[in-house]
Design an enzyme around this catalytic site. Structure first.
Site, PDB file in Angstrom:
ATOM      1  N   LYS A 115       6.830 -30.705  -1.172  1.00 50.68           N
ATOM      2  CA  LYS A 115       5.442 -30.991  -1.556  1.00 50.68           C
ATOM      3  C   LYS A 115       4.965 -30.088  -2.678  1.00 50.68           C
ATOM      4  O   LYS A 115       4.236 -30.540  -3.583  1.00 50.68           O
ATOM      5  CB  LYS A 115       4.537 -30.861  -0.337  1.00 50.68           C
ATOM      6  CG  LYS A 115       3.102 -31.313  -0.588  1.00 50.68           C
ATOM      7  CD  LYS A 115       2.276 -31.327   0.684  1.00 50.68           C
ATOM      8  CE  LYS A 115       0.879 -31.872   0.421  1.00 50.68           C
ATOM      9  NZ  LYS A 115       0.057 -31.931   1.677  1.00 50.68           N
ATOM     10  N   PHE A 121       5.039 -28.419  10.643  1.00 52.90           N
ATOM     11  CA  PHE A 121       4.562 -29.735  11.070  1.00 52.90           C
ATOM     12  C   PHE A 121       5.214 -30.833  10.214  1.00 52.90           C
ATOM     13  O   PHE A 121       5.216 -30.766   8.998  1.00 52.90           O
ATOM     14  CB  PHE A 121       3.033 -29.807  10.935  1.00 52.90           C
ATOM     15  CG  PHE A 121       2.461 -31.156  11.268  1.00 52.90           C
ATOM     16  CD1 PHE A 121       2.531 -31.655  12.562  1.00 52.90           C
ATOM     17  CD2 PHE A 121       1.852 -31.934  10.295  1.00 52.90           C
ATOM     18  CE1 PHE A 121       2.015 -32.906  12.869  1.00 52.90           C
ATOM     19  CE2 PHE A 121       1.328 -33.181  10.589  1.00 52.90           C
ATOM     20  CZ  PHE A 121       1.406 -33.661  11.890  1.00 52.90           C
ATOM     21  N   GLN A 122       5.793 -31.804  10.878  1.00 47.24           N
ATOM     22  CA  GLN A 122       6.468 -32.952  10.268  1.00 47.24           C
ATOM     23  C   GLN A 122       7.631 -32.538   9.370  1.00 47.24           C
ATOM     24  O   GLN A 122       7.952 -33.216   8.393  1.00 47.24           O
ATOM     25  CB  GLN A 122       5.478 -33.836   9.501  1.00 47.24           C
ATOM     26  CG  GLN A 122       4.531 -34.590  10.429  1.00 47.24           C
ATOM     27  CD  GLN A 122       3.794 -35.719   9.745  1.00 47.24           C
ATOM     28  OE1 GLN A 122       3.566 -35.697   8.546  1.00 47.24           O
ATOM     29  NE2 GLN A 122       3.391 -36.725  10.520  1.00 47.24           N
ATOM     30  N   GLU A 154       8.290 -47.778   8.213  1.00 46.09           N
ATOM     31  CA  GLU A 154       9.267 -47.318   7.226  1.00 46.09           C
ATOM     32  C   GLU A 154      10.596 -48.060   7.328  1.00 46.09           C
ATOM     33  O   GLU A 154      11.267 -48.256   6.311  1.00 46.09           O
ATOM     34  CB  GLU A 154       9.491 -45.808   7.368  1.00 46.09           C
ATOM     35  CG  GLU A 154       8.316 -44.947   6.943  1.00 46.09           C
ATOM     36  CD  GLU A 154       7.312 -44.688   8.059  1.00 46.09           C
ATOM     37  OE1 GLU A 154       6.343 -43.939   7.822  1.00 46.09           O
ATOM     38  OE2 GLU A 154       7.507 -45.234   9.179  1.00 46.09           O
ATOM     39  N   MET A 207      23.402 -62.957  21.935  1.00 44.50           N
ATOM     40  CA  MET A 207      24.802 -62.563  21.851  1.00 44.50           C
ATOM     41  C   MET A 207      25.195 -61.678  23.019  1.00 44.50           C
ATOM     42  O   MET A 207      26.314 -61.781  23.546  1.00 44.50           O
ATOM     43  CB  MET A 207      25.082 -61.846  20.527  1.00 44.50           C
ATOM     44  CG  MET A 207      26.558 -61.579  20.268  1.00 44.50           C
ATOM     45  SD  MET A 207      27.560 -63.080  20.164  1.00 44.50           S
ATOM     46  CE  MET A 207      27.300 -63.538  18.450  1.00 44.50           C
TER      47      MET A 207
END
Length: 615
Positions: free
Chosen positions: A193, A143-144, A81, A509
């Site tokens: 959802k 969940f999630q 993602e 760096m």
């Protein structure tokens, strides 16, 4: 859902190219009964979206079913993602339109936090769409579940939590409008959802009702005239140009103003290419690793005209010593930026294109009445700094490859029409310094947040947005390993980016700072991507590229640089990765050390410029 009539289909095709606030005539308003998921995809089509970067998952899965049938929206399946978000940023850079990324709830959404923050810092228009658990489960630690709206509130321009199917079209229209108007930025749309699964008539909004959101684009005439007067009266003026000029598409107006006044121009990291590097009035980039002439011009100026810039710490150095004798004209579309870090004597709120156009008119009027600045002595001082302290580097004593040479030759061979997408670190600064940018939008990088892993997925998105333009990712071996899985996306989707990995075997760096400020104690910076005594590379980037379906090349000698770049350029049917194995001790110069004044810039280690002040 019933098939659309020919008439409504013609309107839908038109809307795909229209502004998201465009509404069809009343007799063509789409009111088909459809699920929220279908409504979402049709709304994206109305908003003119042609590509979405994303990864499916449970909460967002209902949207992927109608997406499968869309003839207008291409979905590119990313491998992470974070890559989806950076690809959306790259697409936005290349097209000027909001990039779109999509993810599921929980970890899918939280993996978008870094690119959302990156887009927020650099004012990149982006719409991030995430699935959320069903409305009854919100707040139950389902969940999630993750409160992505709450998490991203400080790093989005605006965000929405959509719980009703009826709200989806209006919310999408508002999201694209907010992301692309005023100061651009990321907007999050989190959709429950059950809203995606419920049904309702589809209705694209006739108008947008956004109380309190009224970006000011037209500057106040009195302030513009005062700025013009100050330019005419100044002896040492500078145009300090930031990314806001790029976002406003104001490069032509900028050039007109610069040539009309004869004022020197410095272009920040986010504005490289907005004013041509080859123009005689260009002094290059200011800041921590800017040119001596650009840094000196700001420090010694008696007037700074800041255009779409924010006086960030990497430009100003120690703020209380920055440009001590300068009056400040500060123009920005975001009023919150004006006087935030440096008090403005003349604040101008407005779109940079509008500001510049009005400023040109005001300056011409002043000049017609005999009011024009005399900057001959100022240019003599600046020309001396340019001549005495140009950008340069020393070839390594051990015969190894200088990274600056690689990047300089890359720019010279590939040319100014290509896009160069840098990661973050030494290679980013060398890419800003040693490639000449003459066109706006040809240098893409993560400036404000400094996100390692930006380059490869952002180059992917830029290539998708401008498929006929050559796109090079200039990456470091550390950055490259954070998101190089998106090479698989490039190979599968036939996105032929080219990647120059500036491989010094270290977090370069960080190692430079350890050399300069930590007595050479190299704690946890060696990556082993360059060969050790047994010639082992972990990983071997050439073999890694081949495993991902790309062409892998390697270059270790200066005499092979040109031929290697030309070989990479000749390949146009597959992504290419070039491992440029370079010297590990090379440093980025000039440099203003952390927490010190720009007056103390060093153009090489322990070597400070002579400013040539008479006093």
């Amino acid at each position: 859902m019933r098939a659309p009539s020919d008439r409504s289909e013609r309107w839908r095709v038109f809307c795909c190219q229209a502004h998201p606030t465009t509404s069809p005539p009343k007799d063509l308003v789409m009111t088909d009964q459809m699920t929220g998921a279908q409504s979402l995809i049709r709304s994206l089509e109305h908003a003119g979206v042609d590509v979405v970067f994303g990864i499916p998952g449970g909460a967002i899965l209902p949207a992927y079913d109608p997406l499968y049938d869309s003839r207008r929206v291409r979905h590119i399946l990313m491998r992470h993602e974070q890559g989806a978000g950076h690809a959306a940023e790259g697409y936005a850079y290349a097209t000027g339109k909001p990039g779109v990324c999509m993810a599921t709830s929980g970890p899918g959404a939280t993996n978008l936090v870094t690119p959302i923050a990156d887009a927020h810092m650099d004012s990149v228009p982006m719409v991030a769409i995430t699935g959320q658990v069903a409305t009854p489960s919100i707040g139950t630690d389902a969940f999630q579940e993750a409160d992505i709206s709450g998490i991203t509130m400080p790093i989005t321009k605006h965000n929405f939590l959509v719980k009703r199917v009826e709200d989806i079209p209006r919310t999408i229209a508002e999201a694209f409008h907010i992301a692309s108007t005023g100061r651009p930025g990321p907007v999050l749309v989190d959709i429950a959802k059950d809203a995606l699964q419920s049904e309702a008539p589809f209705a694209w909004p006739n108008r947008l009702d956004l109380p309190g959101y009224r970006p000011v684009t037209k500057p106040h005439g009195k302030q513009v005239r005062e700025a013009a007067r100050m330019i005419a009266e100044a002896r040492r003026p500078v145009l300090y140009v930031g990314g806001g000029v790029l976002r406003a598409g104001a490069h032509q107006e900028l050039r007109v103003l610069a040539e009309l006044t004869g004022v020197p121009v410095v272009s920040t990291l986010m504005a490289r290419g907005v004013f041509p590097d080859t123009h005689p009035q260009s002094l290059g980039m200011p800041g921590m690793h800017g040119t001596v002439a650009a840094v000196g011009a700001l420090q010694k100026a008696d007037l700074i005209v800041a255009l779409g810039a924010r006086f960030d710490d990497r430009v100003t150095g120690r703020l209380d010593t920055f440009a001590p004798d300068a009056k400040i004209v500060h123009a920005d579309i975001d009023p919150a930026e004006i006087s935030k870090n440096r008090q403005a004597d003349v604040p101008i709120v407005g779109d940079c294109r509008e500001v510049l156009a009005d400023l040109v008119v005001a300056v011409r009027k002043d000049q017609s009445e005999g009011r024009q600045g005399d900057y001959a002595a100022w240019w003599a001082q600046l020309d001396r700094l340019r001549d005495v302290y140009p950008l340069g580097y020393d070839a390594p004593d051990d015969g190894s490859l200088a990274p600056q040479h690689v990047i300089q030759r890359l720019g010279e061979i590939v040319g100014p029409e290509a896009a160069y997408v840098a990661g973050v670190g030494q290679h980013q600064m060398w890419a800003a310094q040693f490639i000449s940018y003459d066109n706006p939008g040809t240098f893409l990088n993560s400036g404000g947040l400094g996100t390692m892993g930006f380059s490869v997925p952002a180059a992917l998105g830029a290539q998708v947005g401008a498929p006929n333009r050559t796109t090079w990712a200039v990456d470091g071996d550390g950055c490259f390993q954070m998101t190089n899985q998106e090479l698989a996306t490039c190979a599968v989707e036939n996105i032929p980016i080219k990647v120059a990995v500036v491989n010094n075997g270290n977090l370069g760096m960080v190692r430079q700072w350890q050399t300069l400020f930590y007595e050479g104690r190299y704690s946890n910076t060696e990556l082993r991507t360059a060969p050790d005594a047994e010639k082992v590379r972990i990983p071997d980037f050439v073999r890694l590229a081949e495993a991902y379906g790309c062409v892998g090349l390697r270059c270790e000698r200066a005499e092979d640089v040109d031929a290697t770049i030309e070989k990479a350029m000749a390949i146009d049917d597959a992504p290419v990765v070039v491992d440029f194995t370079v010297n590990a001790d090379a440093m980025v110069w000039p440099m203003v050390g952390p927490g010190i004044s720009n007056d103390n810039i060093q153009y090489a280690r322990d070597m400070a410029p002579d400013w040539g002040d008479d006093d």
